[in-house]
Design a protein around this motif. Sequence first.
Motif, short mmCIF file in Angstrom:
data_model
loop_
_atom_site.label_atom_id
_atom_site.label_comp_id
_atom_site.label_asym_id
_atom_site.label_seq_id
_atom_site.Cartn_x
_atom_site.Cartn_y
_atom_site.Cartn_z
N GLU A 104 17.38 -20.50 8.53
CA GLU A 104 18.29 -19.37 8.34
C GLU A 104 17.89 -18.56 7.10
OE1 GLU A 104 22.15 -21.14 8.13
OE2 GLU A 104 22.18 -21.68 10.25
N ASP A 105 17.54 -19.27 6.01
CA ASP A 105 17.14 -18.59 4.78
C ASP A 105 15.86 -17.78 4.99
OD1 ASP A 105 19.30 -19.72 3.53
OD2 ASP A 105 18.14 -21.25 2.44
N VAL A 106 14.91 -18.36 5.71
CA VAL A 106 13.65 -17.65 5.99
C VAL A 106 13.93 -16.41 6.84
CG1 VAL A 106 11.46 -17.80 7.24
CG2 VAL A 106 12.16 -19.65 5.69
N SER A 107 14.80 -16.53 7.81
CA SER A 107 15.15 -15.38 8.65
C SER A 107 15.82 -14.29 7.81
CB SER A 107 16.08 -15.79 9.78
OG SER A 107 15.44 -16.66 10.67
N PHE A 108 16.72 -14.69 6.92
CA PHE A 108 17.40 -13.73 6.04
C PHE A 108 16.38 -13.01 5.16
CE2 PHE A 108 19.32 -12.83 1.89
CZ PHE A 108 20.33 -11.97 2.27
N ILE A 109 15.47 -13.78 4.56
CA ILE A 109 14.46 -13.18 3.68
C ILE A 109 13.55 -12.26 4.47
CG2 ILE A 109 12.42 -13.71 2.28
CD1 ILE A 109 13.96 -16.25 1.35
N ALA A 110 13.17 -12.67 5.67
CA ALA A 110 12.31 -11.81 6.51
C ALA A 110 13.02 -10.51 6.83
CB ALA A 110 11.93 -12.55 7.80
N GLY A 111 14.32 -10.58 7.08
CA GLY A 111 15.09 -9.36 7.34
C GLY A 111 15.12 -8.45 6.14
N LYS A 112 15.30 -9.03 4.94
CA LYS A 112 15.32 -8.23 3.71
C LYS A 112 13.96 -7.60 3.45
CE LYS A 112 19.56 -8.68 2.68
NZ LYS A 112 20.43 -7.53 2.78
#
Length: 114
Positions: free
Chosen positions: A73-81
């Motif tokens: 989830e954190d990686v997905s969030f960072i990728a989105g940012k």
Amino acid sequence: MKKRSKLLDGILIGALVGAAVSMFDKTTRERVIRGGKKVGTQVAEVVKNPKQTQQVMKEKFNELKSTVEHISEDVSFIAGKVEELREVTPQVMDIVKETKDVFTAKDSKEHSLH
């Protein structure tokens, strides 16, 4: 009958000789003995309490699974940012350039008046 690799045989013999030579060191011998006793104690505990060991393993697996999910989830969030930054950066650069041009033009007018 399958022929074994001489390289593999040499590696195994070398490892065994290296392990035997390292046992001449008292500190190494003591560590190996302590480690062996610790492993023996753990194995005996598993044999005595297989249900408890199974429960502990399930709990650890669930903790690991949860951690992996959070990291995902954190990686997905960072990728989105990062994607948002890629989209916003050119716009910000345009604004900075326009602001610089305005100040440069204003500064040029003030210098030409003096």
